[in-house]
Design an enzyme around this catalytic site. Sequence first.
Site, PDB file in Angstrom:
ATOM      1  N   CYS A   1       0.826  -1.210   0.000  1.00  0.00           N
ATOM      2  CA  CYS A   1       0.000   0.000   0.000  1.00  0.00           C
ATOM      3  C   CYS A   1       0.856   1.253   0.000  1.00  0.00           C
ATOM      4  O   CYS A   1       0.907   1.991  -0.976  1.00  0.00           O
ATOM      5  CB  CYS A   1      -0.901   0.002   1.237  1.00  0.00           C
ATOM      6  SG  CYS A   1      -2.315  -1.072   1.146  1.00  0.00           S
TER       7      CYS A   1
ATOM      8  N   GLU B   1       4.191   1.320   1.725  1.00  0.00           N
ATOM      9  CA  GLU B   1       5.395   0.950   2.431  1.00  0.00           C
ATOM     10  C   GLU B   1       6.656   1.303   1.641  1.00  0.00           C
ATOM     11  O   GLU B   1       6.885   0.750   0.567  1.00  0.00           O
ATOM     12  CB  GLU B   1       5.399  -0.559   2.719  1.00  0.00           C
ATOM     13  CG  GLU B   1       4.216  -1.025   3.551  1.00  0.00           C
ATOM     14  CD  GLU B   1       3.068  -1.561   2.731  1.00  0.00           C
ATOM     15  OE1 GLU B   1       2.437  -0.746   2.004  1.00  0.00           O
ATOM     16  OE2 GLU B   1       2.803  -2.758   2.781  1.00  0.00           O
TER      17      GLU B   1
END
Length: 807
Positions: A449, A451
């Site tokens: 997502c 990171e």
Amino acid sequence: MLQFDRTKEQMGTYSLDGENQFPRIERLLARYWECTPEVDVERAKIYTESYKKTEGEDVLLRRAKAFKEYCEQREIHIPEDQLIVGDTARHPRGGVVDPIFHCGWLSEEVDTISTRKQDPYQISEEDKRILKEEIFPYWKGKSVSEHWIRQIPPYVRELAVKTGIIDVEIKTQSAAGETAPYWEMLFEKGLGQIKQEAREAMENLDESDPEDFAKMTFFQASLLTLEGMSAYMKRLGDLASEMAVSADGERKKELVEIADNCYALMEKKPENFWQGLQFIYFILVGCLMEGNGPSYSPGRVDQYLYELYDQDIASGRLTVQKALELIEAFYIKTAETTWFLSENAVMYFAGYQPFHSLIVGGVSKHGKDVTNELSYLFLTAKMDVKLHGPSVCARVHQQSPEDFILHVAKLARLGTGFPAIYNDEVAVKMMLLSGGTMEEARNYQMVGCVEPFIGGKMAKWSDGGHYNFASAMEFVLTNGRSMMNDNRLLGLQTGNPEEMTFEEIKQAVKDQLEYMIKAISICANVNEKVCAELTPYPFVSTLLDGTYRTGKDLTAGGVKYTIGPALIGTGIADLVNSLSAIRKHVFEDETITMHELIKAIENNFEGYEDMRLMLQNTTPMYGNDIEEVDELAGEMTDFAYDVISSCKSWRGPHFISGLYPVSSHVPHGLVVGALPYGRLAGKALADGCSPNGGTDHDGPTAVLKSVSKVNHEVHTSGTLLNMRLDPTSVEGDLGLKRISQIIRTFVDLNIYHIQFNVVSSEVLRCAQEKPEDYKSLIVRVAGYSAYFTELCREMQDDIIHRTIHMA
């Protein structure tokens, strides 16, 4: 309008405004929308037969041999019109059964998976029979989840399994994922040179030495997987050659070149732009063949592909128009991938999203802006191909060109939730805190997502488990009991809240958070241990820096940086608003007593509507630039970080922190009762660092200033901010400038991430009522986008109820 410094012949005919309709791409998209997600048992069959033959052998070699047999035996296809070949499943959007991860839960859900409310998969009766008669019996008692559940302590199991309070099961149900190959190395060497390095490494080992013996096993396994990938490429090359015999015209030429690409990439590094895109896709397919994992990411495509692109344009081999069409074909192939999960887990990762993140823009290893033509083309391709994958991201910083920021805004305005936008200044700090050098940190990319990741040099579980800030608040008010879990004692007994001061209530919340975080860390440690024992990754490990120096798989610490896992917090705004309501109404204004508040909460405010409206309308809420409220967000997230970073993982490093929900804010909300700021039981929590829907009423700048009070850089697995904009406020050139101004402000305030939903509630409600008319409508769920009509009602409602801001 932005123009590239190219001749008319080099440019071709196309638009940077997302108005291209390449006939080939339109046909491929039409076929894509005909696809229905379905269960694919082919891998399960091949792996099961291989495992039966290799009983007693080293697990690395068993995994490598099964991988190679899958490459050699699986069905292959080359769809009509497609320029990028290879498949992650037998059919587009297929859910590939990985028996060591899936047989536990799938044996219980095989008859209901086609009718579940979120991410259903069709399955034939024959495939059900194969699973029940041939697959499940062999793997019974051997799956990762079955080993894990037996090894976690009973009190942790009570809190962790199917309560919704914390979510830790995901890593028992899929391969580790969350990594990015060392693309620069792969593009420099090609598979042939890496194979040769493996052979040379084995020649220098002494098998009588135990360490060398283990290294020999790793290199043998690595070589087997590389040989398997080359065999897979050759098979596709042979198929393209066969198809070219009966084809004619332009398609005949294309199939010949596709075959040439496949044959060349078996050993050589990519030599042109088309081969570069094909090579990326082959590597992604290989990662997914090894394990049903998420977040295998293409990374900084505009950087490592640019040399091939530029040389092809200069030589006349390629036009800008053709490059754009190739990128769009690549996007369609990438969007065919799904991540196969159980009914429970899929609520935390809804929308068939495999999380393949590519990113453009940003700075060089030396800190200079490196935006280039490909940066614009990869964004433009996402305007043309409105699919949920891949996840397209943009790196921005204070020196980002205004044309680039406006192009980012142009894509954001389309309302697909793309691109996710990242602040280089904050992300680089995150990577430095993770141990990277300055040059490595500046070269960060994304996995999953939100990171940040040093491509090719990290082994990092960016999702070791999710904990629930709102449950910590509830447990304080109920003395450890979960109202939505049959009033079971799942938290700590921190005492009677009616006898506490406000400071004591805050401390009790922290005690509950620490209890949850420690429980997740236990679950993650057991999970890491089980995965290292049962599911090493010789193919993915081969793609990373360090493994060939250490002779170790990534699960054994063979890469340059072993990080995390990350523990992820959901619903910080719900906790902050609850504390704010208690402080104001119980302790400062004394408009209600703690006893009255708890009684109202126990009754879900039934009979207490006047109190609920008072709490909703007069509580100072997070997201409105109110210093004393925003300080609570900083305090509580700092505390969570301190606890998380004090916990040591099974692989050695300390855990890391993240503040992003994926879609866990919805299932987490389903198990949290009413809260002190007037929220009713079961409603979705706030996602990431975002405010609660409807509580942030002072505009986007106030939201940004509140979110900036969180110390983003210490949460090195990433933080998330969703913002919804009114479509009418971003129309025309002025609208683009408004979005770009929000982006510039976000950078100036040192916030890590932002993304936009630009869609009206009217459109979303129409899509709920007539889903067949809105099949391609994409929305931002949290750190990813999904097709709105493929989300369950609870997630749709959460998106509809988010605050709409005027840009």
